[in-house]
Scaffold this motif. Structure first.
Motif, PDB file in Angstrom:
ATOM      1  N   GLU A 129       0.824  -1.211   0.000  1.00 49.21           N
ATOM      2  CA  GLU A 129       0.000   0.000   0.000  1.00 49.21           C
ATOM      3  C   GLU A 129       0.859   1.262   0.000  1.00 49.21           C
ATOM      4  O   GLU A 129       0.532   2.252  -0.645  1.00 49.21           O
ATOM      5  CB  GLU A 129      -0.950  -0.001   1.206  1.00 49.21           C
ATOM      6  CG  GLU A 129      -2.052  -1.034   1.098  1.00 49.21           C
ATOM      7  CD  GLU A 129      -2.770  -0.975  -0.248  1.00 49.21           C
ATOM      8  OE1 GLU A 129      -3.156   0.138  -0.668  1.00 49.21           O
ATOM      9  OE2 GLU A 129      -2.917  -2.036  -0.898  1.00 49.21           O
ATOM     10  N   THR A 130       1.984   1.209   0.731  1.00 49.29           N
ATOM     11  CA  THR A 130       2.872   2.375   0.796  1.00 49.29           C
ATOM     12  C   THR A 130       3.440   2.688  -0.579  1.00 49.29           C
ATOM     13  O   THR A 130       3.486   3.848  -1.003  1.00 49.29           O
ATOM     14  CB  THR A 130       4.026   2.107   1.794  1.00 49.29           C
ATOM     15  OG1 THR A 130       3.466   1.751   3.053  1.00 49.29           O
ATOM     16  CG2 THR A 130       4.915   3.331   1.950  1.00 49.29           C
ATOM     17  N   GLU A 177       0.556   3.981  -2.904  1.00 48.24           N
ATOM     18  CA  GLU A 177       0.168   5.377  -2.642  1.00 48.24           C
ATOM     19  C   GLU A 177       1.113   6.363  -3.324  1.00 48.24           C
ATOM     20  O   GLU A 177       0.693   7.367  -3.877  1.00 48.24           O
ATOM     21  CB  GLU A 177       0.187   5.656  -1.134  1.00 48.24           C
ATOM     22  CG  GLU A 177      -1.126   5.336  -0.461  1.00 48.24           C
ATOM     23  CD  GLU A 177      -0.975   5.407   1.053  1.00 48.24           C
ATOM     24  OE1 GLU A 177      -0.190   6.243   1.546  1.00 48.24           O
ATOM     25  OE2 GLU A 177      -1.627   4.607   1.735  1.00 48.24           O
TER      26      GLU A 177
END
Lengths: 238, 238
Positions: A90-91, A94
């Protein structure tokens, strides 16, 4: 690496965005719940990504009531690896979704190892995609980052029944081979020894640039390699 | 590698387009004008590109009246490297100009070494862009292809005054380390020893998969490495 006796971790501390911009950052991080679990995470790749992941994991542990899964309360090391993998993916996503192009990618790879009371020690390598693989008898160690220079001696020297002392020496020799060839890997090193069923490190320390034992290994290995080379029979031109 | 006594070349013969499609192709090519010059070229990268380059060089030598520069009539090794570099760059560019996307790039890298009568032996590494660098006392050997696994022992073992016999052994040890780690490099090997001021090889041969000397080196090196490792003092946990 995963030994019969437990887990041993070693990481360097150099990060760079080009050879004209190098710095020292810790790449080994630990999470501990005394008597219950000890988890070590090592990072390679984009530093902003790995710092975000590590900070988020730490924040979650401080505020577990926020319902985000924390690695200190996960029921198994497998679940710990899942949580970290999801957070890593997810990091990276993003960052990529901002649409900005960076000179380097936002990717990072992690090694996660540890033990939870009542279960076996486990060691995982987590990919930028969030999926992961686990060390086994066939593949008892993982490397991330600049892996190639240091691999031949690991492949030949590793034995799962070796002592923590021998394993530490082997890791130092492997790092020394890499550092002799690649500026992007450098002292100081961080090391951590986690014996089975202890849930705290037997030793956790930083090996500084002037560490006398590391110097001895580095010099000794050069000499020993040369001696090993000369001990082999010379080629005969017929 | 460039020794005081001359040049030594070694290449493997494995090519692949994926691990499910491997073949054996010669990557070492020689051009000779007896008594005047001997030139060796080793290739890495896209096989279609390197075969085109090598075939074109050979064709030109057969029809020098076509006014294309030939490496057998070039006045210096520097000019030989220039001719080969230009041909390599043009070959890659022609492929790219077709606008077709390939799964891999058309890039290739070459090592070119040899001697022309009346001049010193010289050794060059030629990039896909057609430019090149020359070996010197500071950097007396080049590697192309899968370079990292085999580099630590080359860096430590190389000495410019070593014998051809020792140099051959060193190259075999280096290849052995690479082959232990990477499926894309494999026996048989091609080797060539070109003594200074001789303009023909002292030895040029293929080292087959069942070569007894190579087997002895491979096994012996594993054992010698392990012995070298155990000869170093163990780490002491305080």
């Amino acid at each position: 690496m995963k030994l019969d006796a437990g887990l041993v971790f070693m990481s360097d501390t150099r990060t760079n965005s080009g050879v004209d911009n190098i710095s020292t950052f810790r790449k080994m991080h630990t999470f501990c719940k005394p008597g219950d679990r000890f988890i070590t995470i090592m990072t390679a790749g984009n530093l902003a990504t790995t710092q975000t992941v590590m900070s988020t994991l730490a924040e979650r542990n401080k505020a577990p009531e926020d319902r985000n899964p924390t690695i200190l309360s996960a029921p198994s090391m497998f679940r710990v690896a899942q949580i970290i993998g999801e957070l890593l993916r997810e990091t990276i996503r993003e960052r990529e979704l901002t649409g900005l192009n960076a000179e380097t990618t936002f990717n990072a790879t992690l090694i996660v190892g540890g033990q939870i009371n009542g279960m076996e020690p486990r060691l995982f390598m987590i990919y930028p995609e969030g999926n992961f693989i686990e060390a086994s008898d066939d593949t008892p160690f993982f490397q991330i980052g600049e892996t190639k220079y240091g691999r031949p001696i690991l492949v030949r020297g590793f034995q799962s029944d070796m002592s923590f002392e021998s394993a530490t020496k082997l890791l130092m020799v492997s790092f020394d081979s890499t550092m002799a060839a690649n500026l992007s890997v450098a002292l100081p090193l961080d090391m951590l020894i986690l014996p089975k069923d202890r849930f705290e490190p037997l030793q956790q320390r930083r090996i500084a640039a002037d560490d006398p034992y590391f110097s001895k290994i580095s010099t000794g290995w050069s000499d020993a390699l040369r001696a090993a080379f000369y001990s082999l029979p010379d080629y005969v031109i017929e």
